[in-house]
Design a protein around this motif. Sequence first.
Motif, short mmCIF file in Angstrom:
data_model
loop_
_atom_site.label_atom_id
_atom_site.label_comp_id
_atom_site.label_asym_id
_atom_site.label_seq_id
_atom_site.Cartn_x
_atom_site.Cartn_y
_atom_site.Cartn_z
N ASP A 28 -15.16 11.86 8.54
CA ASP A 28 -15.23 12.92 7.51
C ASP A 28 -14.71 12.39 6.17
N ILE A 29 -13.58 11.67 6.23
CA ILE A 29 -12.90 11.27 4.99
C ILE A 29 -13.55 10.03 4.37
N PHE A 30 -13.72 8.97 5.16
CA PHE A 30 -14.18 7.72 4.55
C PHE A 30 -15.69 7.74 4.26
N VAL A 31 -16.47 8.42 5.11
CA VAL A 31 -17.91 8.51 4.85
C VAL A 31 -18.20 9.74 4.00
N GLU A 33 -16.17 11.99 2.34
CA GLU A 33 -15.47 12.18 1.06
C GLU A 33 -15.56 10.93 0.17
N ARG A 34 -15.24 9.77 0.73
CA ARG A 34 -15.18 8.55 -0.09
C ARG A 34 -16.55 7.91 -0.28
N GLY A 35 -17.55 8.29 0.56
CA GLY A 35 -18.90 7.75 0.40
C GLY A 35 -19.05 6.30 0.84
N GLU A 101 -2.36 -6.55 9.48
CA GLU A 101 -3.25 -5.99 8.46
C GLU A 101 -3.17 -4.46 8.52
N TRP A 102 -3.17 -3.83 7.35
CA TRP A 102 -2.99 -2.37 7.21
C TRP A 102 -4.31 -1.78 6.71
N THR A 103 -4.89 -0.85 7.47
CA THR A 103 -6.19 -0.28 7.08
C THR A 103 -6.26 1.22 7.42
N ARG A 104 -7.35 1.85 6.94
CA ARG A 104 -7.70 3.24 7.29
C ARG A 104 -6.54 4.22 7.10
N TYR A 105 -5.98 4.20 5.91
CA TYR A 105 -4.88 5.10 5.57
C TYR A 105 -5.48 6.40 5.03
N PHE A 106 -5.06 7.53 5.55
CA PHE A 106 -5.60 8.81 5.04
C PHE A 106 -4.63 9.95 5.29
N VAL A 107 -4.81 11.00 4.46
CA VAL A 107 -4.15 12.29 4.67
C VAL A 107 -5.27 13.33 4.63
N VAL A 108 -5.30 14.28 5.55
CA VAL A 108 -6.36 15.29 5.54
C VAL A 108 -6.22 16.13 4.27
N ARG A 111 -3.48 18.59 3.26
CA ARG A 111 -2.10 18.08 3.19
C ARG A 111 -1.87 17.09 2.05
N ARG A 112 -2.82 17.03 1.12
CA ARG A 112 -2.65 16.09 0.00
C ARG A 112 -1.56 16.59 -0.95
N TYR A 113 -1.04 15.68 -1.74
CA TYR A 113 -0.02 15.98 -2.75
C TYR A 113 1.23 16.57 -2.13
N GLY A 114 1.56 16.15 -0.97
CA GLY A 114 2.75 16.69 -0.33
C GLY A 114 3.54 15.57 0.30
N THR A 116 3.31 14.53 3.36
CA THR A 116 2.65 13.78 4.44
C THR A 116 2.42 12.32 4.02
N ASP A 117 2.01 12.13 2.78
CA ASP A 117 1.77 10.77 2.28
C ASP A 117 3.08 9.95 2.34
N CYS A 118 4.17 10.53 1.83
CA CYS A 118 5.46 9.80 1.87
C CYS A 118 5.89 9.55 3.31
N MET A 142 -7.67 -0.70 -6.86
CA MET A 142 -6.56 -0.99 -7.79
C MET A 142 -5.57 0.17 -7.93
N TRP A 143 -6.03 1.41 -7.72
CA TRP A 143 -5.14 2.54 -7.95
C TRP A 143 -3.97 2.59 -6.96
N TRP A 144 -4.03 1.75 -5.92
CA TRP A 144 -2.87 1.71 -5.02
C TRP A 144 -1.66 1.06 -5.66
N LEU A 145 -1.88 0.16 -6.62
CA LEU A 145 -0.74 -0.61 -7.15
C LEU A 145 0.32 0.29 -7.79
N PRO A 146 -0.05 1.21 -8.73
CA PRO A 146 0.98 2.11 -9.26
C PRO A 146 1.56 3.05 -8.21
N ARG A 147 0.75 3.43 -7.24
CA ARG A 147 1.30 4.30 -6.16
C ARG A 147 2.42 3.57 -5.42
N TRP A 148 2.15 2.30 -5.08
CA TRP A 148 3.17 1.54 -4.35
C TRP A 148 4.40 1.29 -5.21
#
Length: 212
Positions: A28-31, A33-35, A101-108, A111-114, A116-118, A142-148
Motif C-alpha cells: 500500500d505504502i511503497f507502491v 503511496e510512493r509510486g 542493511e536498513w530498508t523498508r522503513y514506514f509509518v502507516v 500515525r504520521r507526525y507523531g 511512532t516515527d521516533c 536526500m530528505w532523510w539527511l536533515p531528519r537524521w
Amino acid sequence: MTDIHVITRENRAYYSDLIEQHHRARHDIFVGERGWNDLRRDDCRDVDDYDDEHAIYLLAVDGSKLVGGQRLYPTLRPHMLSEVFPHLVHRALPTGPQIYEWTRYFVVKERRYGRTDCRLLAAVQQFCLNEDIVQLTAVVEMWWLPRWQQAGFKSRPLGLPQVIEGQPTLAVSIDISDASLAAVRRQGGLRRDDLVTHHLSQPTTGVRSYAA
Ligand code: A1S
C-alpha cells in the motif's frame, strides 16, 4: 501504547498474521503511496529477495494493529546495496558481521507526525546496541539527511547522490551509539518504559524484553 516486536527466523512462525499485515502495508505504502512501481505485485504484497530467513523485522504494533515497520539484513550476504545499487557507492562498501542493511522503513498514514516515527528510530538504535551491530547502511532519498540530523543520528554518504525515480538518492552509513539513542529518545519524549521491545521467543514464555 506502541510496542516494537522483533521478528527473526527463530520466532517468525508465531507472527504469521503480523508479517502478512506488514507485507500488505508495504505494498500500500511503497507502491500505492510512493509510486515505486517496480515493486507492484498482483497479490498486493511487497516481498523481495531480502524477505528471506535472514531478514529481521522491527514492527510497531498497537494492540494487534500494525502501525509501522523496518527491516534489517546482514551485509555479509548479497544485499540491496551490493546487488541493486552498487553504483551509488564510491568507496569500499561497508560489510561485516556487525553491519546490517536498513530498508523498508514506514509509518502507516494515520500515525504520521507523531511518536511512532521516533519510536521506530529509537528501536533500531536500541536493537542494534543490544545485538552488537555497530553500523547500518541504507539507500535513501536526500530528505532523510536533515531528519537524521534532527534525530541525532550520525550518517555518512558512501557516494554522490543520483536521481532514482525522480528523487536525488544516495547510499549512506549510519553509526549506532548510545548518544544517538539518547538523542532520539529526547526528541520523541520517550521514557525508558516506552522503549521495551518484545522478542517473542516461544509461545509459552510470552515476551523477552529488550530494556533500553
Ligand atoms: C528507506 C529508508 C531507510 C531509513 C531504511 O513538513 P513535511 O510534511 O514536509 O515533513 C516531512 C518531510 O520533511 C519528510 N518527508 C516524509 N516523507 C517525505 C517524502 N516522500 N519526500 C520528502 N520529504 C518527506 O519527513 C517529514 C515528516 O514526515 P511525515 O510523513 O509527515 O511523518 P513521520 O511520522 O515522520 O513519517 C515519516 C515516514 C518517512 C516514516 C512516512 O512519511 C512514511 O512512512 N512514508 C512512506 C514510506 C517511505 O517513504 N519510507 C522511506 C523509504 S524506505
